[in-house]
Design an enzyme around this catalytic site. Structure first.
Site, PDB file in Angstrom:
ATOM      1  N   GLU A 216       9.765  19.064  23.027  1.00 55.43           N
ATOM      2  CA  GLU A 216       9.808  17.631  22.757  1.00 55.43           C
ATOM      3  C   GLU A 216       8.508  17.269  22.053  1.00 55.43           C
ATOM      4  O   GLU A 216       7.461  17.119  22.685  1.00 55.43           O
ATOM      5  CB  GLU A 216       9.971  16.848  24.067  1.00 55.43           C
TER       6      GLU A 216
ATOM      7  N   GLY B 132       3.034  23.139  20.355  1.00 58.31           N
ATOM      8  CA  GLY B 132       4.404  23.627  20.434  1.00 58.31           C
ATOM      9  C   GLY B 132       4.568  24.987  19.782  1.00 58.31           C
ATOM     10  O   GLY B 132       5.308  25.850  20.277  1.00 58.31           O
TER      11      GLY B 132
ATOM     12  N   CYS C 220       5.440   9.123  21.122  1.00 57.69           N
ATOM     13  CA  CYS C 220       6.090   9.966  20.110  1.00 57.69           C
ATOM     14  C   CYS C 220       7.239   9.260  19.425  1.00 57.69           C
ATOM     15  O   CYS C 220       7.582   9.596  18.285  1.00 57.69           O
ATOM     16  CB  CYS C 220       6.561  11.277  20.740  1.00 57.69           C
TER      17      CYS C 220
ATOM     18  N   GLY D 264       4.664  17.564  23.810  1.00 62.29           N
ATOM     19  CA  GLY D 264       3.334  17.470  23.224  1.00 62.29           C
ATOM     20  C   GLY D 264       3.355  17.579  21.721  1.00 62.29           C
ATOM     21  O   GLY D 264       4.350  17.234  21.061  1.00 62.29           O
TER      22      GLY D 264
END
Length: 480
Positions: free
Chosen positions: A210, A193, A248, A188
């Site tokens: 990630e 994070g 991403c 996310g």
């Protein structure tokens, strides 16, 4: 006792029973997951279309196919990954043997993302199962159709006493994070994070993050027209062809020499037209923005007074259908939000420079990206990119394919995350490598014990320097 506590207690009991450690259990779960995908393919297509407007081809390429590939790869290699690895023991320890034994971490938490709501949920799950863990999978509330499908269907195929699925919003995520886990795997945003890391720190829980990052594409001058067309096609595919830029590892912005900007823009326009037709809004190959919140965020980026004049293609939007046209911007100010925050949408800034080597300075002036894409045949430039930049991955002359390669680790560095997965790296990220050393009771190495004297100092000095000849001479009472 609440639902989370009950689930954790059951998972801990299951893990402690040793059932999840067996090869048979792990393989049965992965085969069941493949059965689920096979039986429910059309339902998955529909759920992905409801949440994100994904075409079945895009859905299979980025979601279903990824899960099938990963599960089969794990099934074919799991026993090899599980096998103890021999450790090379110094002669001083003779007779002894050493090995590294992979063991599951325990009960792990996987927090998945909404942009690829099937693959980013099930791909880490495959790694956790392969390593022999019990798992809680928390799904993203921003993809409600996919979340509902997985929550209802996974328990019908998988061992529900070892694998639990949770739906819900931030409140459910926060509740889960208050508990002790043996590993947390999160996909996310950097903002969330940080919250995950803060919660994990209370229990010293290891985490894999990630995250994202502004992934640049460096476009060198390619003299061969077919090479240039291929490069532009791959950039367009990585910006608009993967969840409408909500990826991403999608291209966030392009760096190109100033004298080539017009050629690049025209090639981009032609390729967009080829992919999505005269009216991209009516194209069935275009995914949509996930929700109104993200739509407004992207529209605000375009309406920024610093940015509005830099739009050279596109810019239109339709709030009702959560659609934003593929948009190209030329040299928006580097201090504008569109150049300081991850875009995560169908907006592509082009930044011009005098010499392509200057792209390295621009990349290094920002947070470390998840990926750097460089289109060039210049081996010197390739070496400079590898030596002078830091990123989760580097791909030369293509985009996004590193995500599909099980032989390479996938993960970020710095602000783009840490830890990696895919293939054996998924197995490793959910495993602990336990060192095992076995030695006999004879011979005894007396110089390791007090009382100390000059002989023992000489012995230890020679041992630490691996001077076995010197040790032999010392023991024989000879001088060297």
């Amino acid at each position: 006792m609440g639902e989370v506590e009950k689930s954790l207690a059951e998972l801990r009991k299951t893990f402690n029973s040793g059932r999840t450690r067996s090869v048979a259990w792990r393989k049965n779960q992965l085969r069941a997951l493949l059965d689920l995908i096979s039986h429910k393919e059309e339902v998955i297509f529909e759920a992905l279309h409801q949440d994100l407007g994904k075409h079945p081809v895009e859905a299979y390429r980025d979601e279903i196919g990824v899960v099938i590939k990963s599960a089969r790869f794990a099934l074919n290699n799991m026993e090899k990954w599980m096998a103890p690895k021999k450790g090379h023991i110094p002669l001083l320890f003779f007779p002894a043997k050493g090995e590294v034994l992979p063991e599951p971490l325990g009960v792990v938490l996987v927090l998945s993302s909404w942009n690829f709501p099937i693959s980013l949920a099930l791909d880490p799950l495959i790694g956790a199962i392969s390593a022999g863990n019990a798992v809680v999978l928390k799904l993203s509330e921003n993809a409600p159709a996919c979340s509902s499908f997985l929550a209802k269907t996974l328990p019908l195929y998988l061992d529900n006493s070892a694998i639990k699925v949770f739906e819900g919003g931030a409140d459910v995520g926060n509740e889960l994070l208050q508990h002790k886990w043996d590993k947390i795997f999160f996909t996310g945003s950097s903002r969330v994070g940080r919250l995950v890391m803060t919660a994990a720190a209370k229990h010293l829980t290891p985490v894999t993050l990630e995250l994202g990052g502004k992934c640049p594409a460096i476009l060198d001058s390619l003299s061969n027209p077919s090479d240039m067309k291929a490069a532009v096609k791959r950039i367009v595919g990585a910006k608009w062809g993967a969840c409408s830029g909500q990826a991403c590892i999608g291209v966030d912005y392009v760096l190109v020499e100033d004298n080539f900007k017009s050629t690049l823009i025209e090639l981009l326009k032609k390729t967009i037209k080829k992919f999505y037709g005269e009216n991209p809004k009516s194209s069935k190959s275009n995914a949509r923005i996930i929700n109104k919140h993200h739509f407004e965020r992207l529209r605000n980026l375009l309406e920024d007074p610093l940015v509005a004049d830099s739009i050279v293609h596109g810019g239109s939007s339709d709030e009702e259908n959560l659609f934003i046209e593929p948009t190209i911007l030329l040299n928006p100010p580097l201090e504008a939000e569109i150049m300081t925050e991850e875009i995560f949408g169908p907006l592509l800034p082009i930044i011009t420079i005098d010499k392509i080597q200057e792209s390295i300075d621009i990349i290094n002036s920002r947070s470390k990206p998840l990926a750097i894409y460089a289109f060039t045949k210049d081996e010197t430039l390739k070496r400079k990119i590898l030596a002078e930049t830091s990123s989760g991955s580097v791909v030369f002359n293509d985009t996004m394919i590193q995500f599909l390669c099980d032989a390479l680790p996938f993960g970020g560095v710095g602000q783009s995350g840490f830890g990696s997965y895919h293939g054996k790296y998924s197995f490793d990220t959910f495993s602990h490598e336990k060192a095992v050393l076995q030695r006999s009771f004879f011979p005894e190495i007396e110089p390791r014990y007090p009382p100390w004297n000059s002989f023992k100092l000489k012995f230890i000095r020679l041992a630490y320097n691996f001077d076995y000849l010197g040790l032999l001479l010392l023991l024989m009472g000879l001088k060297r």
